[in-house]
Write a protein that holds these residues in place. Sequence first.
Motif, PDB file in Angstrom:
ATOM      1  N   GLY A 110       0.812  -1.218   0.000  1.00 27.45           N
ATOM      2  CA  GLY A 110       0.000   0.000   0.000  1.00 27.45           C
ATOM      3  C   GLY A 110       0.843   1.264   0.000  1.00 27.45           C
ATOM      4  O   GLY A 110       0.528   2.236  -0.703  1.00 27.45           O
ATOM      5  N   ALA A 114       0.962   4.207  -2.801  1.00 28.09           N
ATOM      6  CA  ALA A 114       0.711   5.595  -2.398  1.00 28.09           C
ATOM      7  C   ALA A 114       1.878   6.494  -2.780  1.00 28.09           C
ATOM      8  O   ALA A 114       1.693   7.643  -3.209  1.00 28.09           O
ATOM      9  CB  ALA A 114       0.468   5.656  -0.888  1.00 28.09           C
ATOM     10  N   CYS A 118       1.591   9.761  -5.118  1.00 29.14           N
ATOM     11  CA  CYS A 118       1.949  11.061  -4.522  1.00 29.14           C
ATOM     12  C   CYS A 118       3.068  11.758  -5.296  1.00 29.14           C
ATOM     13  O   CYS A 118       3.034  12.977  -5.496  1.00 29.14           O
ATOM     14  CB  CYS A 118       2.361  10.870  -3.062  1.00 29.14           C
ATOM     15  N   LEU A 132       6.550   8.859   3.882  1.00 31.73           N
ATOM     16  CA  LEU A 132       6.148   7.558   3.341  1.00 31.73           C
ATOM     17  C   LEU A 132       7.322   6.580   3.301  1.00 31.73           C
ATOM     18  O   LEU A 132       7.159   5.388   3.589  1.00 31.73           O
ATOM     19  CB  LEU A 132       5.567   7.738   1.940  1.00 31.73           C
ATOM     20  N   SER A 199       4.922  -2.343  -5.681  1.00 35.39           N
ATOM     21  CA  SER A 199       3.711  -2.593  -4.898  1.00 35.39           C
ATOM     22  C   SER A 199       3.133  -3.970  -5.207  1.00 35.39           C
ATOM     23  O   SER A 199       2.736  -4.711  -4.304  1.00 35.39           O
ATOM     24  CB  SER A 199       2.674  -1.502  -5.193  1.00 35.39           C
TER      25      SER A 199
END
Length: 427
Positions: A110, A114, A118, A132, A199
């Motif tokens: 996740g 993200a 971003c 992050l 991911s």
Amino acid sequence: MEVSRPLEKKKPLLRRMTPAPAPDSERPLRKNRPFLWIMAGNTISVFGDCFNGIALSLWVLQTTGSAKLMAAVQICYMATTILFGTLAGTVADRVDRRKLMLLSDFLRAGIAAALAVCLFYLHAPFPVMLALVTLSAFSSLFQGPAFHASVTQLAGKERIQQATSAVHLTDNVARISGLALAGVAVAAFGGFAAMLFTSVTFFLSGICVLAAGAFSSAGSKTAERAPFFADWSGGFAFIRKDALIRSIVILNPLLILFFMSSLMLIQVVAVKDWKAGPIAFGLIEMCIPLGYMIGAGLILSFSSRLGRRGWWVMTGLVALGPVFVAISFMPAAPAALPLILAAGIMFAFCTMLTQIILRSEVELDMQGRIYGTMGAITNVAPTLGLAVTSALADEWGATRVLEAVGLCLLVSGVAAVWLLKPIRNYR
């Protein structure tokens, strides 16, 4: 008159008893389904993480052009490891390790997704990226100790050497191929696609852990016996009291520090002194992982027949120093290639055999804490070594510094033979 028949003796019913299936830890590794699945998950995640690292580094350098901000990313990784590495190892000894690996894999999946959105679509500022990245590093801390302790648990004590060799071999193959393909993938498809691929690999790693099925976690019983911080401090107390494990925790970061510093210096020497072109530089980069794979293959093939493991560790350690000194005297890249390959083989024997010793001698309910503590120290040591040796190389020249590092490694190796007797005498 009815004639009575003689009573027939009833024959006992013979039941075919089907043997109970052997526990996973008693099966050969090739038939050990849970072990194969978690090893596959780790291999996939290591491969995918290479894409994330390349894409992130390029984004920082291309977007900000600042070496200081690039250093800030490394500092965040290092600080997270120092602050939470031992705590993550303690958690791995207290909870279901399979669930912990699942949580880490899906959380990292996740975060990687993200991060891609971003950076490349929302154009988030640098602090958001840093937050992050730090969160991803934090979640990764839990996967490592849980995975390594599970390898010991699933493979069984009799197959630790084979299991450790297989894990390191697949890990190295994944890292080599990942780094080789990541740059091409980023150039061809862009950083967004590379991070999304990361991911997906983390998600697939979690699926592999699910496919392994449930297996009992030795660490889950620990939570009933002691509070969290008692377990945490107990890990340090165990390292302090056990001479063999303390010796490994001291030796491993020291070895990684010198080895990684030497590799960086060889790269600088190759470019500045040997004037190596792309092909020669690629061969240099290939020799260390190839040597490591050869060493891992030898250890795997010898299996339990490899005796006096401590002697092999110390022999490899002492021999590495003179090899690096010899490399510093080489006039060109082709002459150095056999020595660099030999260094990779020696490094495999040093690192893999210490891991085998550790897995063999530490109880399952303590392995998470040991791996967490050793990982925290080991991840910091090469960063500090690279900082010092790179500064000295700019001042004195990479060749002279490589020679000095090799001599320091030789002295350290001889001192380790003398002082770290528990490893030297281990059979």
